[in-house]
Design an enzyme around this catalytic site. Sequence first.
Site, short mmCIF file in Angstrom:
data_model
loop_
_atom_site.label_atom_id
_atom_site.label_comp_id
_atom_site.label_asym_id
_atom_site.label_seq_id
_atom_site.Cartn_x
_atom_site.Cartn_y
_atom_site.Cartn_z
N TYR A 33 0.83 -1.21 0.00
CA TYR A 33 0.00 0.00 0.00
C TYR A 33 0.86 1.25 0.00
O TYR A 33 2.09 1.18 0.20
CB TYR A 33 -0.96 0.00 1.20
CG TYR A 33 -0.32 0.31 2.54
CD1 TYR A 33 0.50 -0.61 3.17
CD2 TYR A 33 -0.53 1.54 3.16
CE1 TYR A 33 1.08 -0.32 4.40
CE2 TYR A 33 0.05 1.84 4.39
CZ TYR A 33 0.85 0.91 5.01
OH TYR A 33 1.44 1.18 6.21
N ARG A 52 8.38 4.13 -4.58
CA ARG A 52 8.45 3.18 -3.46
C ARG A 52 7.44 2.05 -3.66
O ARG A 52 7.72 0.89 -3.35
CB ARG A 52 8.19 3.91 -2.13
CG ARG A 52 8.34 2.98 -0.93
CD ARG A 52 8.25 3.71 0.39
NE ARG A 52 6.93 4.26 0.63
CZ ARG A 52 6.61 5.03 1.67
NH1 ARG A 52 7.54 5.37 2.55
NH2 ARG A 52 5.40 5.49 1.82
N ARG A 100 -7.75 -20.31 -2.29
CA ARG A 100 -6.75 -20.16 -1.24
C ARG A 100 -5.64 -21.22 -1.34
O ARG A 100 -5.91 -22.42 -1.27
CB ARG A 100 -7.41 -20.24 0.14
CG ARG A 100 -6.46 -19.86 1.26
CD ARG A 100 -7.15 -19.84 2.62
NE ARG A 100 -6.21 -19.40 3.65
CZ ARG A 100 -5.28 -20.18 4.19
NH1 ARG A 100 -5.18 -21.45 3.82
NH2 ARG A 100 -4.44 -19.70 5.10
N HIS A 102 -1.17 -21.01 -0.43
CA HIS A 102 -0.11 -20.06 -0.08
C HIS A 102 0.71 -19.61 -1.29
O HIS A 102 1.03 -18.45 -1.45
CB HIS A 102 0.83 -20.66 0.97
CG HIS A 102 0.21 -20.75 2.34
ND1 HIS A 102 -0.91 -21.51 2.59
CD2 HIS A 102 0.55 -20.17 3.50
CE1 HIS A 102 -1.23 -21.40 3.86
NE2 HIS A 102 -0.37 -20.58 4.45
N LYS A 147 6.57 -1.93 1.99
CA LYS A 147 5.36 -1.35 2.59
C LYS A 147 4.19 -2.32 2.40
O LYS A 147 3.30 -2.12 1.57
CB LYS A 147 5.06 0.02 1.97
CG LYS A 147 4.14 0.86 2.83
CD LYS A 147 4.23 2.31 2.46
CE LYS A 147 3.15 3.15 3.10
NZ LYS A 147 3.13 3.14 4.56
N1 PMP Z 1 7.41 3.66 9.12
C1 PMP Z 1 6.27 2.94 9.06
C2 PMP Z 1 6.25 1.57 9.65
C3 PMP Z 1 5.13 3.47 8.44
O1 PMP Z 1 4.00 2.74 8.36
C4 PMP Z 1 5.18 4.78 7.92
C5 PMP Z 1 3.96 5.42 7.31
N2 PMP Z 1 3.45 4.71 6.26
C6 PMP Z 1 6.38 5.50 8.01
C7 PMP Z 1 7.47 4.90 8.61
C8 PMP Z 1 6.50 6.88 7.43
O2 PMP Z 1 6.48 6.83 6.03
P1 PMP Z 1 6.01 8.07 5.16
O3 PMP Z 1 6.84 9.23 5.55
O4 PMP Z 1 6.26 7.64 3.76
O5 PMP Z 1 4.56 8.28 5.46
#
Ligand code: PMP
Length: 286
Positions: A33, A52, A100, A102, A147
């Site tokens: 995300y 990213r 489903r 894995h 992320k």
């Molecule tokens: N670390 C984590 C674990 C996060 O979830 C976030 C926010 N998404 C950040 C750092 C800060 O990232 P950003 O500055 O891109 O929002």
Amino acid sequence: MSRYAYVAGRYLPQAEAAVPIEDRGYQFADGVYEVIAVEDGRLIDAGPHLKRLDRSLNELRIPRPMGDRALGIVLRRVVALNRVRRGMVYLQISRGVAPRDHAFPREVQPQLVVTAKRLTLQPPHLVEAGVRVVTIPDLRWARCDIKSIALLPNVMGKQAAREAGAYEAWQIDRDGNVTEGTSSNAWIVTAGGSLVTRPAGNEILNGITRTVVLELVRELGLAFEQRAFSTAEALAAREAFLTSTTSHVLAVTRIDDMPVGDGVPGAFTKALRQRYLAHLAAGSGR
Ligand code: PMP
């Protein structure tokens, strides 16, 4: 006003928007995300966020559902449909819907979901007084640079903060060093006046706000080091703060109920916050 979402190629009222129960995001947290800030109706730092996103997708071998141009159109349309002037747009891409199992499905149709919401400015008392953080063990996996939507330790950590009356929880690794917050990056200004934040490795998410703040720090000609720091060092620091897309630059004035420095937001943090707000106001089109 009803909210709108983009799902499975359509813009729908959010109440009608749904994904099938066999979406791999739902069953395996098999997805990634991004959260992008919206200021004056414009996406802030969309370029670095989409870069990213690409990196996260590549690391997990999830194909892109569409190119940057088309994705930009969808994001802007969802922002417009929700009449967001100031707020955020959320996008999630899962490895799609499949029976489903894995292992990856043979044919992957990644599933893109986009929502947007209005956010007001941070409550002035948080900015003026700074926020409290608690420390918790970092229980996450070894690829926090991705992320991913698998956020259970972050969820538990933020709840621990909330129950302690704190704003954020700083996660501590096995060596006693701070990795990052549950949804923000962690920083200190040492007694000697040097800014310290952990380097962007696998142990943290390389925040876009973090990257922008580092650029601002370079522009201001301030001393900084990218290295790990411990809770004890943070408590002995002159200032501490956190950064994220939705919190911007926010002073941390108490850690585990002990004051940082004078227990009020410091000059360094305030100056960086102002510079960061100027960056938002300029609506950097990068
Ligand atoms: N670390 C984590 C674990 C996060 O979830 C976030 C926010 N998404 C950040 C750092 C800060 O990232 P950003 O500055 O891109 O929002």
